[in-house]
Motif scaffolding. Structure first.
Motif, PDB file in Angstrom:
ATOM      1  N   LYS A 158       0.819  -1.215   0.000  1.00 32.69           N
ATOM      2  CA  LYS A 158       0.000   0.000   0.000  1.00 32.69           C
ATOM      3  C   LYS A 158       0.852   1.264   0.000  1.00 32.69           C
ATOM      4  O   LYS A 158       0.317   2.377   0.086  1.00 32.69           O
ATOM      5  CB  LYS A 158      -0.936   0.022   1.219  1.00 32.69           C
ATOM      6  N   TYR A 159       2.160   1.117  -0.099  1.00 31.43           N
ATOM      7  CA  TYR A 159       3.051   2.280  -0.059  1.00 31.43           C
ATOM      8  C   TYR A 159       3.090   2.962  -1.421  1.00 31.43           C
ATOM      9  O   TYR A 159       3.299   2.314  -2.452  1.00 31.43           O
ATOM     10  CB  TYR A 159       4.460   1.843   0.347  1.00 31.43           C
ATOM     11  N   THR A 160       2.881   4.266  -1.460  1.00 26.23           N
ATOM     12  CA  THR A 160       2.872   4.999  -2.719  1.00 26.23           C
ATOM     13  C   THR A 160       4.282   5.266  -3.230  1.00 26.23           C
ATOM     14  O   THR A 160       5.224   5.390  -2.443  1.00 26.23           O
ATOM     15  CB  THR A 160       2.145   6.347  -2.566  1.00 26.23           C
ATOM     16  N   ARG A 161       4.415   5.352  -4.539  1.00 24.45           N
ATOM     17  CA  ARG A 161       5.618   5.947  -5.089  1.00 24.45           C
ATOM     18  C   ARG A 161       5.559   7.449  -4.829  1.00 24.45           C
ATOM     19  O   ARG A 161       4.480   8.036  -4.668  1.00 24.45           O
ATOM     20  CB  ARG A 161       5.704   5.723  -6.610  1.00 24.45           C
ATOM     21  N   THR A 162       6.716   8.084  -4.775  1.00 27.91           N
ATOM     22  CA  THR A 162       6.770   9.543  -4.842  1.00 27.91           C
ATOM     23  C   THR A 162       7.342   9.904  -6.211  1.00 27.91           C
ATOM     24  O   THR A 162       8.095   9.124  -6.800  1.00 27.91           O
ATOM     25  CB  THR A 162       7.620  10.139  -3.718  1.00 27.91           C
ATOM     26  N   PHE A 163       6.999  11.094  -6.708  1.00 28.63           N
ATOM     27  CA  PHE A 163       7.247  11.393  -8.116  1.00 28.63           C
ATOM     28  C   PHE A 163       7.990  12.713  -8.318  1.00 28.63           C
ATOM     29  O   PHE A 163       7.727  13.704  -7.625  1.00 28.63           O
ATOM     30  CB  PHE A 163       5.920  11.461  -8.873  1.00 28.63           C
ATOM     31  N   ILE A 164       8.896  12.703  -9.286  1.00 28.28           N
ATOM     32  CA  ILE A 164       9.573  13.922  -9.733  1.00 28.28           C
ATOM     33  C   ILE A 164       8.573  14.797 -10.485  1.00 28.28           C
ATOM     34  O   ILE A 164       8.478  16.006 -10.281  1.00 28.28           O
ATOM     35  CB  ILE A 164      10.769  13.574 -10.638  1.00 28.28           C
ATOM     36  N   ASP A 165       7.842  14.174 -11.379  1.00 26.28           N
ATOM     37  CA  ASP A 165       6.717  14.796 -12.069  1.00 26.28           C
ATOM     38  C   ASP A 165       5.674  13.698 -12.266  1.00 26.28           C
ATOM     39  O   ASP A 165       5.852  12.573 -11.789  1.00 26.28           O
ATOM     40  CB  ASP A 165       7.154  15.430 -13.401  1.00 26.28           C
ATOM     41  N   LYS A 166       4.604  13.974 -12.974  1.00 21.62           N
ATOM     42  CA  LYS A 166       3.501  13.011 -13.036  1.00 21.62           C
ATOM     43  C   LYS A 166       3.848  11.731 -13.784  1.00 21.62           C
ATOM     44  O   LYS A 166       3.150  10.729 -13.660  1.00 21.62           O
ATOM     45  CB  LYS A 166       2.263  13.669 -13.657  1.00 21.62           C
ATOM     46  N   GLN A 167       4.956  11.742 -14.521  1.00 20.52           N
ATOM     47  CA  GLN A 167       5.363  10.559 -15.273  1.00 20.52           C
ATOM     48  C   GLN A 167       6.583   9.846 -14.701  1.00 20.52           C
ATOM     49  O   GLN A 167       6.878   8.713 -15.071  1.00 20.52           O
ATOM     50  CB  GLN A 167       5.679  10.936 -16.737  1.00 20.52           C
ATOM     51  N   THR A 168       7.307  10.500 -13.774  1.00 27.02           N
ATOM     52  CA  THR A 168       8.624   9.990 -13.374  1.00 27.02           C
ATOM     53  C   THR A 168       8.696   9.727 -11.868  1.00 27.02           C
ATOM     54  O   THR A 168       8.733  10.664 -11.062  1.00 27.02           O
ATOM     55  CB  THR A 168       9.730  10.998 -13.746  1.00 27.02           C
ATOM     56  N   PRO A 169       8.721   8.450 -11.459  1.00 28.09           N
ATOM     57  CA  PRO A 169       8.820   8.159 -10.025  1.00 28.09           C
ATOM     58  C   PRO A 169      10.245   8.276  -9.499  1.00 28.09           C
ATOM     59  O   PRO A 169      11.213   8.062 -10.238  1.00 28.09           O
ATOM     60  CB  PRO A 169       8.343   6.707  -9.931  1.00 28.09           C
TER      61      PRO A 169
END
Length: 418
Positions: A262-273
């Protein structure tokens, strides 16, 4: 006479249950309206996913999550999505220290070297001891220098290691998984004059207690003092005295303590984790939790402010929420209503109007808890994508405007049902 009494009691119970059912239906209807409007906003925000929570001084009014937690494969962000909350984590340090004080293990004004296995001394003022209170109010003279900035963020695994080590997260940087060490070892390396990363600029040219200087190292050092004073690791102590009593069953301080699926990715932008990462100084920013659990924590803080908290005494909460500093403790003091650095409680920040809360930010995320004392309102927002200077402020305001609007309605329903 007995039959008449029974009839009156039945009618009273029926009226009460009918009123409660009506209130419950009205609450659910209003919550659904808010959900629908936030879901619509989530379609166009500059961040992939976000979580929210809303409380008054009596109960949780709302908690939820929106948008995307993963993009490949797609996984929705909801109230059970786990995310790191960055510096909002520091608010637990103050609660933990005050709980340890209640247990008779330490006192706020104790010198920290009473407990530490290595000496921490500002070399410019060697005869002035640093106290626990100074650590928790950011007045210890301990400074987040380059050694701290470049050593604390650690990648979870070695996948694409060479590539990930080059990602720019200035002023910090990613370190390989082999760099993961305990908070004691990290702080010994940084603060002990014999430590391998020690540099005199880790201390200001100011006396301990003199100047407010926001210090991640200082708050993590407070957590180490607690460990040594109580004999209990900080993660274990906070789980025992904060998470378990509040039934925050989906919260923890490392990936093994939570449901990683259930852990989310964090993102540089909406396309890049970003790659997954953690902190060597985890007490200052490494709490992992959900919007559902954070709603319970916000409710406890709000109750504590009004003298009805469950995990600390009234006296301890009064200390926690008392602004500790004076004007002379500041240089370039922020007068913003929403700054959490106008004054400090025991790790809890205050804005210029006396409302209180804390902000947080790490690679790919931002978080805010904020409490409005006159409204008796507590509000939480967390996002899982780097801040876009052109768009994210507008998105945040749109979410806040909705939460503020619906708080009025939900609060009225809450109070009408009791």
């Amino acid at each position: 006479m007995k039959n008449l009494y029974s009839l009156c009691l039945f009618l009273l119970m029926f009226t009460f249950c009918t009123a409660q059912k009506k209130t419950s239906q009205e609450l659910l209807k209003t919550q659904k309206e808010l959900t629908d409007k936030l879901a619509e906003i989530s379609k166009t925000t500059s961040f992939n996913g976000f979580g929210v929570a809303l409380v008054n001084d009596r109960e949780v009014l709302y908690q939820n999550g929106f948008g995307i937690a993963h993009i490949n494969p797609v996984q929705k962000y909801d109230e059970h999505t786990v995310q790191n909350i960055a510096s909002v984590s520091k608010t637990l340090i103050g609660i933990a220290i005050l709980k340890a004080q209640e247990l008779g293990k330490l006192k706020l004004d104790d010198p920290i070297n009473t407990y530490l296995p290595f000496k921490v001394i500002n070399p410019r003022f060697p005869n002035i001891p640093i106290t626990i209170r100074q650590l928790t109010t950011h007045t210890s003279s301990i400074n987040d220098n380059n050694g701290y900035m470049t050593q604390t963020v650690v990648l979870k695994d070695t996948a694409d290691l060479a590539k990930n080590l080059k990602i720019d997260i200035s002023p910090t940087k990613f370190n390989p998984p082999s760099s993961k060490i305990s908070i004691e070892e990290f702080l010994n390396n940084i603060l002990n004059e014999k430590g391998k990363w020690y540099s005199s600029d880790v201390f200001l040219d100011k006396k301990p207690g003199e100047l407010f200087n926001y210090s991640n190292i200082g708050t993590t050092l407070a957590a180490l003092v607690l460990e040594k004073a109580t004999g209990i690791p900080y993660d274990t102590f906070t789980t025992q005295y904060i998470f378990k009593p509040l039934k925050m069953n989906h919260s923890g301080w490392n990936f093994k303590a939570i449901n990683f699926s259930k852990y989310t990715r964090t993102f540089i932008d909406k396309q890049t984790p970003y790659p997954y990462y953690s902190l060597n100084t985890y007490p200052d920013g490494g709490m992992l939790t959900t919007s559902g659990d954070m709603s319970k924590y916000l409710l406890e803080l709000m109750k504590g402010y009004f003298g009805n908290g469950n995990i600390l005494s009234k006296e301890s909460y009064k200390e926690y929420f008392t602004p500790q500093l004076k004007a002379e403790n500041f240089q370039d003091r922020s007068n913003s209503e929403y700054s959490d650095e106008y004054n400090m409680g025991i790790t809890m920040g205050f804005g210029s109007t006396g409302n209180f809360g804390h902000t947080g930010g790490d690679p790919g995320m931002n978080s805010v808890i904020w409490f409005f004392k006159e409204k008796k309102m507590g509000r939480y927002l967390i996002v899982n994508t780097d801040w876009d200077p052109k768009m994210s402020g507008k998105d945040q305001k749109a979410i806040y405007d909705l939460l503020d609007e619906y708080f009025v309605r939900l609060d009225a329903i809450s109070r009408s049902g009791n």
